[in-house]
Each structure stands twice: as structure tokens, then as C-alpha cells.
Scaffold this active site. Structure first.
Site, PDB file in Angstrom:
ATOM      1  N   SER A 123       0.844  -1.207   0.000  1.00 23.69           N
ATOM      2  CA  SER A 123       0.000   0.000   0.000  1.00 23.69           C
ATOM      3  C   SER A 123       0.874   1.250   0.000  1.00 23.69           C
ATOM      4  CB  SER A 123      -0.837   0.050   1.282  1.00 23.69           C
ATOM      5  OG  SER A 123      -2.140  -0.332   1.054  1.00 23.69           O
ATOM      6  N   LEU A 163      -9.366  10.765  -1.926  1.00 23.93           N
ATOM      7  CA  LEU A 163     -10.595  10.738  -2.738  1.00 23.93           C
ATOM      8  C   LEU A 163     -11.799  10.438  -1.841  1.00 23.93           C
ATOM      9  CD1 LEU A 163     -11.788  10.845  -5.653  1.00 23.93           C
ATOM     10  CD2 LEU A 163     -11.490   8.368  -5.757  1.00 23.93           C
ATOM     11  N   PRO A 166     -16.145  10.808   4.278  1.00 22.22           N
ATOM     12  CA  PRO A 166     -17.041  10.117   5.211  1.00 22.22           C
ATOM     13  C   PRO A 166     -18.375   9.724   4.571  1.00 22.22           C
ATOM     14  CG  PRO A 166     -15.994  11.993   6.299  1.00 22.22           C
ATOM     15  CD  PRO A 166     -15.565  12.034   4.857  1.00 22.22           C
ATOM     16  N   CYS A 271      -5.921   7.341 -12.191  1.00 21.66           N
ATOM     17  CA  CYS A 271      -4.925   6.935 -11.170  1.00 21.66           C
ATOM     18  C   CYS A 271      -5.317   5.574 -10.604  1.00 21.66           C
ATOM     19  CB  CYS A 271      -4.872   7.937 -10.014  1.00 21.66           C
ATOM     20  SG  CYS A 271      -4.631   9.637 -10.505  1.00 21.66           S
ATOM     21  N   ARG A 276      -5.043  -0.127  -9.212  1.00 17.73           N
ATOM     22  CA  ARG A 276      -5.762  -1.415  -9.193  1.00 17.73           C
ATOM     23  C   ARG A 276      -4.971  -2.478  -9.943  1.00 17.73           C
ATOM     24  NH1 ARG A 276     -11.660   1.233 -10.745  1.00 17.73           N
ATOM     25  NH2 ARG A 276     -12.241   1.931  -8.647  1.00 17.73           N
ATOM     26  N   GLN A 312      -5.396 -36.823   1.225  1.00 15.31           N
ATOM     27  CA  GLN A 312      -6.016 -36.315  -0.006  1.00 15.31           C
ATOM     28  C   GLN A 312      -6.625 -34.926   0.176  1.00 15.31           C
ATOM     29  OE1 GLN A 312      -8.754 -39.203  -1.562  1.00 15.31           O
ATOM     30  NE2 GLN A 312      -7.133 -40.601  -2.183  1.00 15.31           N
ATOM     31  N   GLU A 396      -9.777   0.699  -3.213  1.00 16.52           N
ATOM     32  CA  GLU A 396      -9.607   0.811  -4.680  1.00 16.52           C
ATOM     33  C   GLU A 396     -10.829   0.255  -5.408  1.00 16.52           C
ATOM     34  OE1 GLU A 396      -6.875   1.981  -6.228  1.00 16.52           O
ATOM     35  OE2 GLU A 396      -5.212   1.802  -4.801  1.00 16.52           O
ATOM     36  N   GLY A 397     -12.013   0.389  -4.812  1.00 13.08           N
ATOM     37  CA  GLY A 397     -13.240  -0.178  -5.361  1.00 13.08           C
ATOM     38  C   GLY A 397     -13.501  -1.515  -4.709  1.00 13.08           C
TER      39      GLY A 397
END
Ligand code: TGC
Ligand code: FAD
Length: 417
Positions: A123, A163, A166, A271, A276, A312, A396-397
Site C-alpha cells: 500500500s 478521494l 465520510p 490513477c 488497481r 487427499q 480501490e473499489g
């Protein structure tokens, strides 16, 4: 236990800026990355050299301290300068501005290796490169580029990107932060929240509306009157990263700090495309770390007289991890090629970010189970990666916003509102 003496660290409590010793773990980091489909054959010599250098850096500088930092909620501030030294900031920015002049696959590889160490450390690097240097490089004046980019590239300066607000997270177009033209300066008011790097940042690239409601980027510097960056407390995720708010109370911003070359929501969204993309590679790094640790543990842990790797159900988990990692590696590599050619679309980036984070979260949770009780301790990275990835799947979405971006691409119908 050795210590890094008197490193300045950001304690995400009330002790900002104080120095303290970070103990270094002595245990060897034996990480080996899976490459089942020989994707290394698709990389250049330069890519392989960069990867090897960053992998060594992570083993030497991040792995020995990261569990302590995460447990004690410490941002290891000294890493900023070190990231600058290895070229982790702005690798795709031209060398004349201090960047690496590298391609997007190199950028992806660097993010992958750093997030293999820790998502919070990635980050720090991806915000600086994609969300601070990128907008200054793409939308800034020549004077802004010369003033900020070399210092950001070297780690002399740390930046953040404002960006989210609240009342406006997934819908940034509704932002309330605004600025007025006062003749010889702009007057900025509003607040941003959930801002990575903010408590330590020297500058913030802030998105705000002018009096006509048009979104612009402004460079706000620490020390400007009325500008503060309170720390966000009580995070159970990205604990080695510092997160905070940006508060603007009648901040006088010089006119030359407005990014002149692009306005509108498209500017911050460009950006985000770059960041992303880096996360798509980065989350894959966290998945690869979990896979590698689980594979090793399963070979060594004896139950019912046999290594648990012989059962397995454990093999099924490992086989599924490798399958998902291999698919995601191919997606990231191909997306990197499209980025290099300037052909990658926002929806393609959404697919890769969403897929890498989802598989990384599933692999972190399932690999933790392979370790039984040991999986919940800081002796192994899974629990930390899983907790970190809860932020990565949101910022980032969110996971669902990326699904809706894909839905819109497929159907042509916008389902956000
Ligand atoms: P929409 O109507 O779709 O678009 C509005 C205007 O923006 C343009 N645009 C883009 N332009 C260039 N590149 C892109 N990727 C673009 N996406 C949109 C679009 O063409 C349009 O322009 P115009 O001129 O026609 O007006 O916008 P919407 O309001 O419906 O929202 C769309 C939505 C929901 C997909 C978008 O806003 C979104 O992605 N929301 C998620 C918000 C988000 O990702 N926030 C991230 C904050 S930063 C962060 O999390 C950093 S974490 C860092 C770390 O620690 O690593
Ligand atoms: P909301 O938008 O309130 O969403 C809540 C839920 O509703 C989600 O599940 C979402 O998917 C869902 N939802 C919202 N709208 C829709 C819809 N139309 N249809 C269906 N579901 C919907 N931001 C920055 O600007 N800079 C940073 O550096 C930064 N760093 C961050 C660091 C951390 C640790 C975190 C956690 C966040 C960071 N963010 C940053 C903010 C991040 O981008 C937002 O948290 C994210 O965009 C989601 O916004 P929100 O938290 O307000 O959630």
C-alpha cells in the site's frame, strides 16, 4: 534477537513520531514462488533481475520485522527511504523525474514481491507510485513535476491520495470537499477519510470540487494552516500501514498547486486504474506466500504417523491453490502486456483486481486451516495476510463495485444506481 536501533516508527496509537527499536526476527525466510506454467519464460532478463532484487529486499528488510509491526500496530517509517533506494516508487515514471523508466510488468512484479511481504507495505509503495506520482506526472505542470517527483521517487517525501470521504466511498462523484477561488489562492474545505499514508505524508493529492462542481486535483502540503491528518485507530487489518483522515479547515492552497492538465472524475479514476493494476499483482504475491508456507508446513507436520501432505484433503487444497495462482499469474501477465501497449480497459483491470484479491483471500483462509492451530499465530503469515486482504478487497473499489463495472461492460447497462 537483534534490533533496528532507534528507527523512527509511526505507532498507530498516541505516540506518533517517537523512535523505538523494532526487533528483527532471526528465522530464515525461505520463500520460493510457484511457477507451474513457466511464466518466467515470458519475462525479460530485466524483469527477472528486478524480481530477484526486490525478493531479496523483502527477505532482508520486511520479513524480519513485519510480524512485530503488525502485532504492535507500527508503521515502520524507515522503509520509505529504503523503498526509494530500491526504485519501488514510481517505477514507470521516466528517469528524468527520478522514476525507474520501466514497463508495467516490472511495476507489477515489484508490487507482487512487496505484497508477498505484506499488503500494508505494498500500500505504501503503490499509493506513492500510482496515486501520488502518477497524477503529478500525468496532470501536473512541469514545475510541479520537477518540484515533487524526484523527492517522491527517492523516498525523501511521502505522499497520500485523498478521494474517499465520510459520506462518499463507492460514489466519489458525490464528494463534498470543495475549493473557492480567492483571487491569489484557493480556499479548501472538507474532509477525507481512510487515507493510506496520511499521518506520515508530506503532501496529499486531494480531489475537490470547484465552485462549478468540477473535480480537480490539488497538492496540499503538510504545514499549511488548517490542514491536519488525524490517525485512524483500531484497525484489525493493514496494521503495519498507517491510515488516517485529511481535514481541511479553510486551507489556503497556492494556485500553482492545482493540477492543471485534467479535471473531472476521470482524472482520479485514471490513477485508480494504475493502482488497481498493481493490486492485481500484489494480492497474487500474498496468495503465493500463503501457498508456499502451507506446502512446506504440510510436508513437515506429522499426524497419524504421516506428513499431513499425504492426505487427499490437504492435497486437494494445495492443488486448488496452485490452479488459481497459475490462472491469476497468466491474467496479470497478459494485463501487463495490454498496459504496456496502452490498450488495457478499466473493466479488464477490474476483472484482474477482483480475481486476484478473491483467490488470495480464499487461499489465505484455507491455507491457514492447513496449519491447524499454528495458522492463527504470527509464526506464519496466513492470518496477517488474511486480515490485510479484508482491506484490499474493499479499497480501490470494493469487490462488488468491480463486479458492477464488469456487469456494465458486459450488458451496457449501469447498475450502480
Ligand atoms: P461514471 O459515470 O461511470 O464516470 C464518471 C466520469 O468518470 C469517467 N471515468 C473514467 N475515466 C477514465 N478512466 C476511468 N477508469 C474512468 N472511470 C470513469 C467517465 O468517463 C465519466 O466521465 P465524463 O466525462 O463522462 O463525466 O461514474 P460513477 O459516478 O457512476 O461511478 C462509477 C464507479 C462506481 C465505477 C466509480 O466511481 C468507482 O470505481 N467507485 C469506487 C471508488 C474507488 O475505487 N475508490 C478508491 C479510493 S482510493 C483508494 O482506495 C486507495 S487505497 C490505496 C492503498 O492503500 O493501496
Ligand atoms: P461504501 O461505499 O459505503 O460501501 C459499503 C458497501 O455497500 C460495500 O459492500 C459496497 O460494495 C456496497 N455498495 C456501495 N454502493 C453500491 C452499489 N451501487 N451497488 C451495490 N453495492 C454497493 N481511499 C482513498 O481515497 N485513499 C486512500 O489512500 C485509501 N486508503 C484506504 C485504506 C484502507 C485500509 C481502507 C479500508 C480504505 C481506504 N480507502 C482509501 C477508502 C476505500 O477506497 C473505500 O473504503 C472504498 O472505496 C469503499 O468505500 P466505503 O468504505 O465508504 O464503503
Amino acid at each position: 534477537m537483534a534490533t533496528i536501533a532507534n528507527e523512527k516508527v509511526h505507532l498507530n496509537g498516541n505516540l506518533n513520531g517517537k523512535t523505538q527499536e523494532i526487533p528483527r526476527r532471526q528465522a530464515q525466510d525461505n520463500y520460493e514462488a510457484p511457477d507451474f506454467y513457466k511464466i518466467d519464460d515470458l519475462l525479460t532478463e530485466e524483469h527477472l533481475m528486478i524480481r530477484s532484487a526486490v525478493r531479496d529486499f523483502v527477505k532482508k528488510e520486511i520479513s524480519p520485522i513485519i510480524e512485530h509491526c503488525a502485532e504492535h500496530n507500527i508503521f515502520p517509517s524507515h522503509i520509505v527511504k529504503k523503498f526509494g533506494e530500491i526504485g519501488a516508487f514510481g517505477p514507470t515514471v521516466p528517469t528524468e523525474y527520478g522514476g525507474g523508466g520501466l514497463d508495467y510488468i516490472a511495476y507489477g512484479i515489484i508490487m507482487q514481491e512487496i505484497e508477498r511481504g505484506d499488503s500494508g507495505m505494498r500500500s505504501t509503495a503503490s499509493v506513492q507510485g500510482s496515486l501520488v506520482m502518477y497524477p503529478i506526472y500525468k496532470f501536473g505542470s512541469e514545475a510541479q513535476k520537477k518540484k515533487y517527483l524526484p523527492k517522491l521517487a527517492s523516498g525523501e517525501m511521502l505522499g497520500c491520495f485523498g478521494l474517499t470521504e465520510p459520506n462518499h466511498g463507492s460514489n466519489p462523484s458525490g464528494m463534498e470537499t470543495n475549493f473557492k477561488d480567492m483571487g491569489d489562492h484557493y480556499l479548501l474545505n472538507g474532509a477525507k477519510m481512510w487515507i493510506s499514508n496520511s499521518p506520515e505524508a508530506d503532501i496529499a493529492v486531494v480531489w475537490a470540487k470547484n465552485e462549478e462542481g468540477r473535480i480537480h486535483g490539488l497538492i496540499v502540503e503538510r504545514g499549511m494552516e488548517g490542514f491536519s491528518t488525524p490517525t485512524t485507530h483500531n484497525k484489525w487489518s493493514l496494521r503495519a500501514s498507517c491510515t488516517g483522515e485529511l481535514v481541511f479547515d479553510n486551507v489556503k492552497v497556492p494556485k500553482e498547486n492545482l493540477l492543471p492538465l485534467k479535471s473531472g472524475l476521470g482524472a482520479p479514476m485514471m490513477c485508480l486504474d494504475s493502482a488497481r493494476y498493481g493490486i492485481a499483482w500484489g494480492a497474487l504475491g500474498a496468495a503465493m506466500d500463503c501457498y508456499d508456507s502451507a506446502k512446506r508446513y504440510a510436508a513437515e507436520r506429522i499426524q497419524f504417523g504421516k506428513p499431513i501432505a499425504s492426505f487427499q484433503l490437504i492435497q486437494k487444497k494445495l492443488a486448488e491453490f496452485l490452479t488459481e495462482i497459475t490462472k491469476a499469474q497468466l491474467v496479470c501477465w497478459r494485463l501487463g502486456k495490454l498496459m504496456n501497449e496502452g490498450k488495457a480497459t478499466t473493466a479488464q483491470i477490474s476483472l484482474a483486481k477482483r480475481n486476484s484479491v478473491q483467490i488470495a483471500l480464499e487461499i489465505a483462509r484455507e491455507s491457514r486451516q492447513i496449519l491447524g492451530g499454528m495458522g492463527i499465530t504470527g509464526e506464519f503469515p496466513m492470518m496477517r495476510h488474511a486480515m490485510n486482504l479484508e482491506s484490499v478487497v474493499t479499497y480501490e473499489g470494493t469487490h462488488d463495485i468491480h463486479l458492477l463495472i464488469l456487469g456494465k461492460e458486459i450488458t451496457g447497462i449501469q447498475a450502480f444506481v
